[in-house]
Write a protein that holds these residues in place. Structure first.
Motif, PDB file in Angstrom:
ATOM      1  N   LYS A  29       0.697  -1.488  -0.250  1.00 37.30           N
ATOM      2  CA  LYS A  29      -0.176  -0.105  -0.231  1.00 37.30           C
ATOM      3  C   LYS A  29       0.632   1.319   0.203  1.00 37.30           C
ATOM      4  O   LYS A  29       0.563   2.401  -0.847  1.00 37.30           O
ATOM      5  CB  LYS A  29      -0.783  -0.041   1.045  1.00 37.30           C
ATOM      6  N   SER A  30       1.982   1.140   0.507  1.00 40.99           N
ATOM      7  CA  SER A  30       2.856   2.316   0.682  1.00 40.99           C
ATOM      8  C   SER A  30       3.623   2.804  -0.450  1.00 40.99           C
ATOM      9  O   SER A  30       3.114   3.827  -0.890  1.00 40.99           O
ATOM     10  CB  SER A  30       3.614   2.651   2.219  1.00 40.99           C
ATOM     11  N   THR A  31       3.952   1.314  -1.251  1.00 42.53           N
ATOM     12  CA  THR A  31       4.976   1.739  -2.144  1.00 42.53           C
ATOM     13  C   THR A  31       3.511   2.184  -3.211  1.00 42.53           C
ATOM     14  O   THR A  31       4.650   3.095  -4.442  1.00 42.53           O
ATOM     15  CB  THR A  31       5.282   0.144  -2.846  1.00 42.53           C
ATOM     16  N   SER A  54       6.040   7.567   2.690  1.00 43.57           N
ATOM     17  CA  SER A  54       5.590   6.776   3.729  1.00 43.57           C
ATOM     18  C   SER A  54       6.216   5.900   3.493  1.00 43.57           C
ATOM     19  O   SER A  54       6.990   5.208   1.833  1.00 43.57           O
ATOM     20  CB  SER A  54       4.054   6.012   2.696  1.00 43.57           C
ATOM     21  N   GLU A  55       6.238   5.830   4.293  1.00 46.99           N
ATOM     22  CA  GLU A  55       7.578   4.537   4.631  1.00 46.99           C
ATOM     23  C   GLU A  55       7.491   2.937   4.092  1.00 46.99           C
ATOM     24  O   GLU A  55       6.290   2.253   4.647  1.00 46.99           O
ATOM     25  CB  GLU A  55       7.644   4.476   6.536  1.00 46.99           C
ATOM     26  N   VAL A  56       8.339   2.220   3.811  1.00 50.74           N
ATOM     27  CA  VAL A  56       8.196   1.014   3.522  1.00 50.74           C
ATOM     28  C   VAL A  56       8.781   0.153   3.658  1.00 50.74           C
ATOM     29  O   VAL A  56      10.101   0.741   4.135  1.00 50.74           O
ATOM     30  CB  VAL A  56       8.331   0.929   1.336  1.00 50.74           C
ATOM     31  N   THR A  78       3.908  -1.464   9.219  1.00 51.05           N
ATOM     32  CA  THR A  78       4.809  -0.745   9.184  1.00 51.05           C
ATOM     33  C   THR A  78       4.364   0.954   9.265  1.00 51.05           C
ATOM     34  O   THR A  78       5.008   1.678   9.754  1.00 51.05           O
ATOM     35  CB  THR A  78       5.616  -0.668   7.181  1.00 51.05           C
ATOM     36  N   THR A  79       3.170   1.197   8.265  1.00 52.63           N
ATOM     37  CA  THR A  79       2.611   2.732   8.244  1.00 52.63           C
ATOM     38  C   THR A  79       1.709   2.294   9.861  1.00 52.63           C
ATOM     39  O   THR A  79       0.711   0.312  10.038  1.00 52.63           O
ATOM     40  CB  THR A  79       1.455   2.504   6.915  1.00 52.63           C
ATOM     41  N   LEU A  80       1.162   3.157  11.047  1.00 51.53           N
ATOM     42  CA  LEU A  80       0.500   2.992  11.614  1.00 51.53           C
ATOM     43  C   LEU A  80      -0.283   4.318  12.024  1.00 51.53           C
ATOM     44  O   LEU A  80      -0.959   3.761  12.738  1.00 51.53           O
ATOM     45  CB  LEU A  80       1.806   2.844  13.062  1.00 51.53           C
ATOM     46  N   LEU A  99      -5.228   8.239   0.749  1.00 52.24           N
ATOM     47  CA  LEU A  99      -4.635   8.181   2.455  1.00 52.24           C
ATOM     48  C   LEU A  99      -4.494   6.284   1.976  1.00 52.24           C
ATOM     49  O   LEU A  99      -4.728   5.437   1.457  1.00 52.24           O
ATOM     50  CB  LEU A  99      -5.977   8.368   3.085  1.00 52.24           C
ATOM     51  N   ASP A 100      -2.976   6.342   2.787  1.00 55.11           N
ATOM     52  CA  ASP A 100      -2.368   5.305   3.093  1.00 55.11           C
ATOM     53  C   ASP A 100      -2.482   4.934   4.328  1.00 55.11           C
ATOM     54  O   ASP A 100      -2.025   5.747   5.365  1.00 55.11           O
ATOM     55  CB  ASP A 100      -0.687   5.089   2.365  1.00 55.11           C
ATOM     56  N   VAL A 101      -2.853   3.704   4.682  1.00 51.38           N
ATOM     57  CA  VAL A 101      -3.196   3.383   5.923  1.00 51.38           C
ATOM     58  C   VAL A 101      -2.939   2.176   6.822  1.00 51.38           C
ATOM     59  O   VAL A 101      -2.291   1.673   5.807  1.00 51.38           O
ATOM     60  CB  VAL A 101      -5.167   3.087   6.402  1.00 51.38           C
TER      61      VAL A 101
HETATM   62 MG   LIG Z   1       1.972   0.764   5.031  1.00 51.14          MG
END
Ligand SMILES: [Mg+2]
Ligand SMILES: Nc1nc2c(ncn2[C@@H]2O[C@H](COP(=O)(O)OP(=O)(O)OP(=O)(O)O)[C@@H](O)[C@H]2O)c(=O)[nH]1
Length: 365
Positions: free
Chosen positions: A76-78, A88-90, A96-98, A115-117
């Motif tokens: 998702k973040s990628t 966004s951190e990958v 990883t994503t908080l 939105l990345d969740v």
């Molecule tokens: Mg993520």
């Protein structure tokens, strides 16, 4: 007294062991109504005790909001980073994503908020992990993108049902059913078509399960018992969704073909290799159902260079709300040229529905 969760689990077991056929459909329908009613009570209790935590509220901006939903580590973040140029951190580990990480995708003059969740998992809708908060953010989105790892394709069904458990329905409209509570007279059911999955007795019994003993019900399409329950509770959120299978670089062409035939994803991509990202952008734009309108000032030519982006079949009111908060109170009338107008320059009011490529001139007091 068993908890709501335990009661729901019991009822679900009961449905699973019941053969579904004409003879049992009434009974199964009632059990489904009981489950829905228990879920409603559970929701009410969760709301009363504070509801979702903080740090999860994001202000909607742009012309539409897309949310990336999936199990941990599906990419998702990628995908957010590629679409929006964010950072966004990958990482190769789960969760990883908080929190919610927003990005903005600029495409054909539209500004689309992405939105990345955090990843969700089985049980998210009953509060596992940060599932509840994530699903609450999802409810406010205009389009949902299910991100699935192509090596774990079966997760698509799990993630969909978690979202459905919190009252979201995908790629469908609210069924055409009207339920008007009445003071007396019992439940009257009128139908404009044949119901193949429900009979009048089941409709009545399901309504009674929700403590509705007197009502006029008009059913205009062949609905399932789930759809009837949706109409009774009347708080479902209907939204479009896209299923995206990611990491196609990890499978062979043949394996990918077999997965596509079995699971029918809307699109397959490799975020890491940036493959099929352009198609993904097109798909997002299309499924958000956006249109362009052009603004014109009285006595001047319209600005045909930069359109204003709004949801399809949006009204003049929606256009005014986008422009400035005072436009509604100061609104006198609008003149419209284009496909939604009967003739060029037609004088129209706030409730008029615009069409793609219309030119609009707003007159204020
Ligand atoms: Mg993520
Ligand atoms: N092979 C391959 N790996 C990918 C692809 N996309 C992402 N990854 C890798 O998958 C891992 C997880 O990626 P993330 O983008 O952090 O996944 P996420 O869904 O945001 O994960 P959470 O935030 O933990 O839910 C990272 O090691 C990525 O480099 C892809 O298309 N192919």
């Amino acid at each position: 007294m068993p908890t709501y969760e335990e009661q729901i689990a019991d009822l679900e077991r009961e449905i699973n062991k019941t053969q579904y056929n004409k003879a049992t459909q009434h009974h199964v329908g009632l059990v489904k109504a009981k489950i829905a009613h228990l879920r409603e009570k559970m929701e009410a209790r969760a709301k009363a005790s504070g509801g979702p935590g903080d740090g999860f509220q994001v202000r909607k901006t742009g012309d539409g909001t897309v949310i990336l939903i999936g199990f941990p580590s599906t990419g998702k973040s990628t995908i957010l980073n590629i679409l929006c140029g964010t950072e966004s951190e990958v990482a190769a580990y789960a969760f990883t994503t908080l929190t919610v990480i927003p990005g903005m995708l600029n495409y054909r003059h539209a500004k689309i908020q992405v939105l990345d969740v955090p990843g969700v998992m089985r049980g998210a809708s009953t509060g596992r992990g940060r599932g509840k908060e994530v699903l609450a953010v999802m409810r406010n989105a205009d389009l949902c993108m299910f991100i699935v790892d192509v090596l774990r394709p079966q997760e698509i069904a799990v993630i969909r049902s978690e979202a459905e458990n919190v009252g979201i329905r995908f790629n469908t409209r609210r069924p055409d059913v009207r339920i008007k509570k009445t003071a007396r007279g019992g439940i009257k059911v009128a139908k404009t078509c044949k119901l193949t999955q429900l009979d009048d007795e089941t409709v009545k019994a399901v309504l009674k399960e929700f403590r509705i003993n007197s009502a006029d019900v008009v059913i205009r399409q062949d609905i399932t018992v789930e759809e009837l329950i949706d109409c009774i509770e009347d708080n479902r959120k209907y939204m479009p969704a896209i299923s995206v299978f990611n990491k196609t670089d990890l499978v062979t062409q043949e394996q990918l073909g077999a997965i596509q035939r079995k699971y029918h994803p809307d699109i397959c991509i490799s975020a890491q290799r940036k493959e099929h990202i352009d198609e993904l952008r097109v798909l997002i734009y299309d499924r958000l159902d956006l249109m362009s309108v052009y603004l014109k000032e009285p006595g001047k030519e319209a600005d045909m260079e930069v359109p204003l982006i709004m949801f399809r079949s949006g009204t003049i009111r929606a256009l005014c709300e986008k422009l400035h908060k005072d436009f509604i109170s100061k609104f006198k009338f609008a003149r419209v040229w284009g496909r939604s107008a009967k003739f060029g320059g037609q004088k129209l009011m706030l409730s008029h529905k615009l069409k793609d490529s219309d030119v609009v001139e707003i007159h204020l007091k």
